[in-house]
Design an enzyme around this catalytic site. Sequence first.
Site, mmCIF file in Angstrom:
data_model
loop_
_atom_site.group_PDB
_atom_site.id
_atom_site.type_symbol
_atom_site.label_atom_id
_atom_site.label_comp_id
_atom_site.label_asym_id
_atom_site.label_seq_id
_atom_site.Cartn_x
_atom_site.Cartn_y
_atom_site.Cartn_z
ATOM 1 N N ASN A 1 35.065 25.069 73.018
ATOM 2 C CA ASN A 1 34.421 26.081 72.233
ATOM 3 C C ASN A 1 35.316 26.823 71.062
ATOM 4 O O ASN A 1 36.209 27.519 71.666
ATOM 5 C CB ASN A 1 33.714 27.226 73.030
ATOM 6 C CG ASN A 1 33.215 28.235 72.165
ATOM 7 O OD1 ASN A 1 33.329 28.375 70.826
ATOM 8 N ND2 ASN A 1 32.662 29.397 72.703
ATOM 9 N N LYS B 1 35.033 28.561 68.773
ATOM 10 C CA LYS B 1 34.706 29.903 68.314
ATOM 11 C C LYS B 1 35.098 30.008 66.828
ATOM 12 O O LYS B 1 34.662 29.072 66.103
ATOM 13 C CB LYS B 1 35.452 30.911 68.829
ATOM 14 C CG LYS B 1 35.413 31.160 70.721
ATOM 15 C CD LYS B 1 35.875 31.830 71.175
ATOM 16 C CE LYS B 1 35.692 31.754 72.748
ATOM 17 N NZ LYS B 1 35.962 32.803 73.591
ATOM 18 N N HIS C 1 26.361 32.915 74.227
ATOM 19 C CA HIS C 1 27.550 33.124 74.515
ATOM 20 C C HIS C 1 27.700 34.979 74.542
ATOM 21 O O HIS C 1 27.295 35.354 73.831
ATOM 22 C CB HIS C 1 28.663 32.825 73.766
ATOM 23 C CG HIS C 1 30.209 32.928 74.141
ATOM 24 N ND1 HIS C 1 31.039 34.026 74.103
ATOM 25 C CD2 HIS C 1 30.807 31.744 74.640
ATOM 26 C CE1 HIS C 1 32.111 33.740 74.408
ATOM 27 N NE2 HIS C 1 32.167 32.438 74.680
ATOM 28 N N GLU D 1 30.313 36.763 73.422
ATOM 29 C CA GLU D 1 30.423 37.157 72.029
ATOM 30 C C GLU D 1 29.178 37.401 71.251
ATOM 31 O O GLU D 1 29.124 38.370 70.030
ATOM 32 C CB GLU D 1 31.613 36.425 71.567
ATOM 33 C CG GLU D 1 32.823 36.550 72.229
ATOM 34 C CD GLU D 1 33.768 35.413 72.168
ATOM 35 O OE1 GLU D 1 33.461 34.595 71.471
ATOM 36 O OE2 GLU D 1 34.767 35.460 73.031
ATOM 37 N N GLU E 1 30.441 32.604 82.695
ATOM 38 C CA GLU E 1 31.627 32.880 82.071
ATOM 39 C C GLU E 1 31.897 34.577 82.249
ATOM 40 O O GLU E 1 31.145 35.264 81.454
ATOM 41 C CB GLU E 1 31.679 32.721 80.326
ATOM 42 C CG GLU E 1 31.664 31.239 80.260
ATOM 43 C CD GLU E 1 32.199 30.919 78.884
ATOM 44 O OE1 GLU E 1 33.027 30.179 78.738
ATOM 45 O OE2 GLU E 1 31.489 31.497 77.649
ATOM 46 N N GLY F 1 39.488 34.940 77.367
ATOM 47 C CA GLY F 1 40.516 35.197 76.351
ATOM 48 C C GLY F 1 41.747 36.142 76.971
ATOM 49 O O GLY F 1 42.403 36.772 76.131
ATOM 50 N N SER G 1 39.487 31.764 80.509
ATOM 51 C CA SER G 1 40.757 31.511 80.729
ATOM 52 C C SER G 1 41.119 30.325 81.557
ATOM 53 O O SER G 1 41.870 30.027 82.226
ATOM 54 C CB SER G 1 41.252 32.474 81.334
ATOM 55 O OG SER G 1 41.267 33.797 80.388
HETATM 56 P P1 13P Z 1 38.933 31.349 76.689
HETATM 57 O O1 13P Z 1 39.263 29.721 77.501
HETATM 58 O O2 13P Z 1 39.920 31.624 75.513
HETATM 59 O O3 13P Z 1 38.892 32.352 77.758
HETATM 60 O O4 13P Z 1 37.249 31.260 76.258
HETATM 61 C C1 13P Z 1 36.117 30.937 77.132
HETATM 62 C C2 13P Z 1 35.088 30.991 76.405
HETATM 63 O O5 13P Z 1 34.694 32.085 75.976
HETATM 64 C C3 13P Z 1 34.513 29.616 76.184
HETATM 65 O O6 13P Z 1 33.106 29.938 75.754
#
Ligand code: 13P
Length: 255
Positions: free
Chosen positions: A10, A12, A93, A95, A168, A174, A213
């Site tokens: 992803n 983002k 997601h 976010e 997640e 992150g 992560s």
């Molecule tokens: P990270 O791997 O950067 O922690 O992000 C995970 C994520 O949100 C994937 O959708």
Amino acid sequence: MSSSPYIVGNWKMNGTRAMLAEARAINRVAGRYAGVQVALAPPFTLIQAMADEAQAIGVGGQDCHWQAKGAHTGDISATMLADCGADFVIVGHSERRKDHGESDAMVKAKAEAALAAGLGVIVCVGETLEERDAGQAEAIVAGQVDNSLPSLEAIATVADGRISVAYEPVWAIGTGRVAEVADVISMHKAIRERVVAAYGDRAPGVRILYGGSVNAENASSLLAADGVGGALVGGASLTAESFAAIIAAAGVAEG
Ligand code: 13P
């Protein structure tokens, strides 16, 4: 259960056309791992070019609207994603849930729109740190699964392997703080129970991915964990070098 691990990057809100070179390199790596299903979800602006250039991987969106068209300035429909070459979409997601106030009902409607448009779908769920500390992680995630997944009717004609749930934990995204393997196993077991409750004998066709992560160092132990059908990777999917190590952790190279 769909047996091949599903490794999804992803991107983002990262990536301009210069980053298509990374996608091409990831595509070459994916071509050597026939037993691993690899996919990338770049920003909308790169989907068409990536789908044209990277044939060994799936290419998908990071969100879609629940309607096929209409007066929704700035939104993109699942039909539009399919039209420009996407074959799946991520919905719900954390976010999006946080930044755009997306509810379980909205996520469910998006997932059903995606399936109706012929896309595969990855439905994201996960608890916050406060919810985990309060001992509510499983209840929160179970509620998200119950209320965000497409209905049994909506999956009736959808092939196995086209629906995934991504667990997640918000506090692991992150942050470099990855969930303990034992916690991942118990949460995936809880999610599987909810998927079985919703889908009955169709449940084995749903993969449950871990995200948060994931990197080259921890991928092997997470992917080997009971009930983990793949990974949803953020930061470590942005370069071919780091993503290739995760693909390698999921399978065996050929040739
Ligand atoms: P990270 O791997 O950067 O922690 O992000 C995970 C994520 O949100 C994937 O959708």
